[in-house]
Design a protein around this motif. Structure first.
Motif, PDB file in Angstrom:
ATOM      1  N   LEU A  95     -53.705  -9.794   0.375  1.00  0.00           N
ATOM      2  CA  LEU A  95     -54.092  -9.868   2.168  1.00  0.00           C
ATOM      3  C   LEU A  95     -53.817  -8.350   2.244  1.00  0.00           C
ATOM      4  CD1 LEU A  95     -52.168 -13.196   3.394  1.00  0.00           C
ATOM      5  CD2 LEU A  95     -54.885 -12.864   3.229  1.00  0.00           C
ATOM      6  N   SER A  96     -54.849  -8.106   2.951  1.00  0.00           N
ATOM      7  CA  SER A  96     -54.805  -6.550   3.562  1.00  0.00           C
ATOM      8  C   SER A  96     -53.772  -6.414   4.653  1.00  0.00           C
ATOM      9  CB  SER A  96     -56.384  -5.974   3.891  1.00  0.00           C
ATOM     10  OG  SER A  96     -56.135  -4.642   5.272  1.00  0.00           O
ATOM     11  N   PRO A  97     -52.624  -5.960   4.373  1.00  0.00           N
ATOM     12  CA  PRO A  97     -52.111  -5.460   5.719  1.00  0.00           C
ATOM     13  C   PRO A  97     -52.437  -4.861   6.906  1.00  0.00           C
ATOM     14  CG  PRO A  97     -51.754  -3.526   3.653  1.00  0.00           C
ATOM     15  CD  PRO A  97     -52.691  -4.802   3.510  1.00  0.00           C
ATOM     16  N   SER A  98     -53.697  -4.229   6.833  1.00  0.00           N
ATOM     17  CA  SER A  98     -54.071  -4.103   8.143  1.00  0.00           C
ATOM     18  C   SER A  98     -55.299  -4.542   8.036  1.00  0.00           C
ATOM     19  CB  SER A  98     -54.975  -2.531   7.791  1.00  0.00           C
ATOM     20  OG  SER A  98     -55.727  -2.749   6.538  1.00  0.00           O
ATOM     21  N   GLY A  99     -55.352  -6.193   8.889  1.00  0.00           N
ATOM     22  CA  GLY A  99     -56.325  -6.567   9.328  1.00  0.00           C
ATOM     23  C   GLY A  99     -56.076  -8.239   8.657  1.00  0.00           C
ATOM     24  N   GLY A 100     -55.831  -8.158   7.406  1.00  0.00           N
ATOM     25  CA  GLY A 100     -55.218  -9.814   7.116  1.00  0.00           C
ATOM     26  C   GLY A 100     -55.774 -10.285   6.699  1.00  0.00           C
ATOM     27  N   GLU A 101     -57.735  -9.628   6.027  1.00  0.00           N
ATOM     28  CA  GLU A 101     -58.792 -10.449   5.361  1.00  0.00           C
ATOM     29  C   GLU A 101     -58.302  -9.965   3.785  1.00  0.00           C
ATOM     30  OE1 GLU A 101     -59.554  -6.001   5.635  1.00  0.00           O
ATOM     31  OE2 GLU A 101     -58.689  -7.704   6.966  1.00  0.00           O
ATOM     32  N   GLU A 102     -58.774 -11.335   3.109  1.00  0.00           N
ATOM     33  CA  GLU A 102     -58.604 -10.575   1.442  1.00  0.00           C
ATOM     34  C   GLU A 102     -59.820  -9.936   0.491  1.00  0.00           C
ATOM     35  OE1 GLU A 102     -59.028 -14.910  -0.850  1.00  0.00           O
ATOM     36  OE2 GLU A 102     -57.201 -15.597   0.929  1.00  0.00           O
ATOM     37  N   ARG A 103     -59.008  -9.093   0.146  1.00  0.00           N
ATOM     38  CA  ARG A 103     -59.915  -8.024  -0.132  1.00  0.00           C
ATOM     39  C   ARG A 103     -59.289  -7.936  -1.814  1.00  0.00           C
ATOM     40  NH1 ARG A 103     -61.465  -4.519   3.674  1.00  0.00           N
ATOM     41  NH2 ARG A 103     -62.125  -3.181   1.364  1.00  0.00           N
TER      42      ARG A 103
END
Length: 226
Positions: free
Chosen positions: A7-15
């Protein structure tokens, strides 16, 4: 190569990301880890080096919120206690998702092993450690996989050993053919698991340490999931 979904800390989407030197390097492309594993090995290696050379972000690994590196769309063939069965894809969870203790249950058993991933045309893409949690009566609760997918190029065909322990006392152990002979019946799909005999009942609050050697390691507390 070690690939993760996080989970990206800048946006919260899965990367998608790669692990190197204790950090997660965010992959600059849009492909998910399963999509990348579908590529040929040269393309996958190029993506890995692109992530290291031009990451969208760099996060210390132990501070990264990891997700299940893959989310199967079809039932997962699994050799469980010497018998082939199929596990529902909804059982798959990441190592940071915890372990749910179902209502009315006081303990779970653990069966450890590996999840083998296959790309296009049945090509072996990599492995990740796996732990199947079941109620003492045998009902499946979840299949913890991760933290990372370690790609095919990291292995020389040596046997794979995955062990689970509680307070340094072993509770489950799987030793598997590194040549994938065990998965011959399941290579038409995208994933297949091989798992050990079940552990003793593990009660709420017990910390289970799963060690896959070169595959990676993780620790989960029974009853920690939501």
């Amino acid at each position: 190569m070690r690939w993760v979904t996080y989970l990206s800390p800048s946006g919260g989407e899965e990367r998608s990301g790669v692990v190197d030197d204790g950090c997660v390097f965010g992959y600059p492309g849009a492909q998910s880890v399963p999509e990348l594993l579908e590529e040929n090995r040269d393309t996958l290696a190029d993506a890995y080096h692109k992530a290291l050379a031009a990451p969208v972000e760099i996060i210390v690994e132990f501070e990264t919120r990891l997700c299940a590196p893959v989310r199967p769309e079809r039932p997962v063939p699994a050799r469980l206690e010497g018998v082939w069965t199929r596990l529902a894809p909804a059982l798959v969870r990441g190592t940071d998702d915890g372990v749910v203790l179902p209502a009315g249950e006081t303990a779970l058993t653990a069966s450890v092993g590996v999840l083998a991933l296959f790309g296009g045309q049945g090509r072996h893409a990599g492995y990740t450690p796996a732990c199947l949690w079941r109620t003492p009566g045998g009902g499946p609760v979840s299949l913890s996989v991760g933290p990372a997918i370690v790609t095919h190029d990291e292995f020389d065909g040596s046997p794979l050993v995955v062990e689970a322990s509680v307070d340094e006392s072993g509770v489950a152990r799987a030793e598997l053919d590194g040549g994938l002979a065990w998965a011959a019946e399941a290579r038409d799909g995208r994933a297949a698991a091989a798992l050990s005999e079940r552990s003793r009942p593990l009660e709420r609050g017990e910390e289970v340490y799963v060690d896959g050697g070169p595959l990676g390691e993780f620790e989960l507390r029974v009853g920690s999931g939501a």
